[in-house]
Design a protein around this motif. Structure first.
Motif, short mmCIF file in Angstrom:
data_model
loop_
_atom_site.label_atom_id
_atom_site.label_comp_id
_atom_site.label_asym_id
_atom_site.label_seq_id
_atom_site.Cartn_x
_atom_site.Cartn_y
_atom_site.Cartn_z
N GLY A 22 0.65 -0.80 0.19
CA GLY A 22 -0.09 0.41 0.29
C GLY A 22 0.97 1.02 0.04
O GLY A 22 0.45 2.82 -0.07
N ASP A 23 2.18 1.36 0.27
CA ASP A 23 2.45 2.61 0.17
C ASP A 23 2.26 3.04 -0.67
O ASP A 23 2.17 2.72 -2.63
CB ASP A 23 4.56 1.99 -0.32
CG ASP A 23 5.20 1.80 1.12
OD1 ASP A 23 4.43 1.28 1.94
OD2 ASP A 23 6.39 0.73 1.45
N PRO A 24 2.50 4.73 -1.42
CA PRO A 24 2.38 5.26 -2.15
C PRO A 24 3.00 5.23 -2.72
O PRO A 24 2.53 5.36 -4.48
CB PRO A 24 2.20 6.94 -1.31
CG PRO A 24 1.67 6.24 -0.17
CD PRO A 24 2.64 5.42 0.36
N GLU A 25 4.21 5.24 -3.60
CA GLU A 25 5.48 5.81 -4.13
C GLU A 25 5.00 3.97 -5.13
O GLU A 25 5.19 4.05 -6.05
CB GLU A 25 6.90 5.45 -3.28
CG GLU A 25 6.80 6.80 -2.87
CD GLU A 25 6.86 6.47 -1.27
OE1 GLU A 25 5.89 6.04 -1.06
OE2 GLU A 25 6.77 7.59 -1.03
N PHE A 26 4.59 2.97 -4.37
CA PHE A 26 4.57 1.67 -5.58
C PHE A 26 3.58 1.43 -5.74
O PHE A 26 3.35 1.53 -7.45
CB PHE A 26 4.51 0.34 -4.21
CG PHE A 26 3.98 -0.86 -4.93
CD1 PHE A 26 4.68 -1.37 -5.97
CD2 PHE A 26 2.34 -1.31 -4.38
CE1 PHE A 26 4.29 -2.06 -6.62
CE2 PHE A 26 2.35 -2.54 -4.88
CZ PHE A 26 3.18 -3.30 -5.75
N LEU A 27 2.41 2.20 -5.44
CA LEU A 27 1.06 2.20 -5.87
C LEU A 27 0.62 3.25 -7.68
O LEU A 27 0.28 3.48 -8.45
CB LEU A 27 0.04 2.87 -5.71
CG LEU A 27 -0.11 1.83 -3.45
CD1 LEU A 27 -1.36 2.30 -3.44
CD2 LEU A 27 -0.99 0.28 -4.36
N ALA A 28 1.90 4.34 -7.13
CA ALA A 28 1.94 5.34 -8.01
C ALA A 28 2.93 4.35 -9.11
O ALA A 28 2.45 5.40 -10.53
CB ALA A 28 2.66 6.44 -7.76
N ARG A 29 3.49 3.95 -9.39
CA ARG A 29 4.88 3.50 -10.57
C ARG A 29 3.49 2.39 -10.68
O ARG A 29 4.14 2.70 -12.35
CB ARG A 29 5.84 2.58 -9.20
CG ARG A 29 6.66 2.07 -10.48
CD ARG A 29 7.01 2.53 -11.91
NE ARG A 29 8.17 2.51 -12.66
CZ ARG A 29 7.41 2.86 -14.32
NH1 ARG A 29 6.81 2.98 -14.20
NH2 ARG A 29 9.04 2.20 -15.05
N LEU A 30 2.64 1.69 -9.93
CA LEU A 30 2.38 0.21 -10.66
C LEU A 30 1.23 1.03 -12.00
O LEU A 30 0.62 0.66 -12.58
CB LEU A 30 2.36 -0.49 -9.47
CG LEU A 30 1.25 -1.57 -9.95
CD1 LEU A 30 1.96 -2.44 -10.76
CD2 LEU A 30 0.23 -1.98 -8.82
N ALA A 31 0.57 2.08 -11.23
CA ALA A 31 -0.43 2.93 -11.94
C ALA A 31 0.14 3.23 -13.20
O ALA A 31 -0.54 3.54 -14.33
CB ALA A 31 -0.82 4.01 -11.62
N GLU A 32 1.67 3.84 -13.01
CA GLU A 32 1.97 4.45 -14.12
C GLU A 32 2.63 2.67 -15.38
O GLU A 32 2.66 3.37 -16.84
CB GLU A 32 3.63 4.85 -13.57
CG GLU A 32 4.08 5.45 -15.16
CD GLU A 32 4.93 6.26 -14.46
OE1 GLU A 32 6.03 7.20 -14.82
OE2 GLU A 32 5.78 5.87 -13.54
#
Length: 308
Positions: free
Chosen positions: A67-77
């Motif tokens: 749930g780390d925001p950086e991970f979620l952002a990269r996955l969405a990218e």
């Protein structure tokens, strides 16, 4: 399809390699647990899945939490079409589950709904199941409860350890996972809700759980030891110290109290609640693993001594 593969230990590697070899899919990134300390030097070591990704030049994501925001952002990218998962080892929040168009598809080493949870192979052996298998299903919030895409079956032999059985399931499951990805891409495969009946759970097996219980019947002692071989490894206490035990087998022999040892020329017996079992390999603290008969000769076991 563009895939982000999630997995960590060695049993996940066959699935990653099978997807990498598939001409229909592209593994654009891998999600794995963070590097962990290992060995005498306690150096940070990449997970088996992460190491394979490195060898193939694939981006590796190692979030502390999914749930780390950086991970979620990269996955969405990255915007994967689907995220196949094999033994990743961390809970996935709904925010992560919602990112891939076709969801996260897990390869689980049981015939769902039997043996949901962290240790399905160990549970199947311990329970005396004759047949097990692997299932692919869409991950939902509830543990291993999502709808199933497909499954393969595997017979459990009377000598299977958890390691041997998991190795076979990892290979056959890899083919199942690729076929599942193919069917999802084609639109020819639909997931079917799990039955409400027959749900069983297989929690993580700890070192404490791996202690041999010689007060149980011989068949239960034998299954329990096989179910924790090689990890976390069966053990018992002898003369106040733990010793590691390899698989045992049923044996004809004298009547013995639970855990009581009988040393013969070529074998060592231990009593159970029913008939004795013959010990296999034994490893005392600070010693190499050796045949039970060799251990007994060096230890000079006295009459009436027992494993507890």
């Amino acid at each position: 399809m563009r895939l982000v593969f999630a997995g960590t230990p060695e049993p996940a590697v066959p699935s990653l390699l099978a997807l990498l070899a598939s001409p229909r899919h592209e593994v654009v990134a891998v999600v794995t647990r963070p590097d962990a300390q290992a060995g005498r030097g306690r150096k940070l070591v990449r997970s088996p899945v992460g190491a394979v990704a490195d060898e193939h030049g694939i981006e590796v994501l190692t979030p502390g939490k999914a749930g780390d925001p950086e991970f979620l952002a990269r996955l969405a990218e990255i915007a994967p079409d689907a995220c196949p998962v094999v033994a990743y080892g961390a809970l996935l929040p709904q925010r992560a589950l919602d990112i891939p168009a076709h969801g996260w598809v897990n390869l689980h080493f049981s015939l769902l709904p039997s043996w949901r949870g962290a240790a399905p192979v160990q549970a199947a052996i311990r329970a005396g199941d004759e047949i097990t298998g692997a299932s692919t299903f869409r991950i939902v919030k509830e543990l291993d409860a999502g709808p199933v895409f497909g499954f393969v079956t595997e017979k459990i032999t009377g000598t299977d350890t958890a390691g041997a059985l998991l190795g076979r399931l990892a290979d056959s499951g890899a083919s199942l996972l690729v076929s599942t990805m193919d069917g999802i891409e084609d639109g020819t495969l639909s997931a079917v809700a799990q039955q409400a009946e027959g749900v069983t759970y297989a929690p993580k097996v700890t070192v404490a759980d791996a202690g041999a219980d010689f007060s149980a019947p011989a068949v239960a002692v034998e299954r329990r030891i096989r179910s924790v071989t090689p990890e976390p490894g069966a053990w018992a206490t002898f003369r106040g110290e733990r010793i590691k035990l390899g698989p045992v087998r049923h044996a004809d022999g004298p009547g013995l109290a639970p855990g009581e040892l009988a040393v013969e020329r070529k074998r060592v017996l231990a009593g159970t609640a029913t008939t004795p079992v013959e010990l296999g390999d034994v490893q005392a603290q600070g010693k190499k693993r050796m045949a039970a008969a060799d251990w007994a000769r060096g230890t000079r076991i006295e009459q009436g001594e027992r494993l507890t």
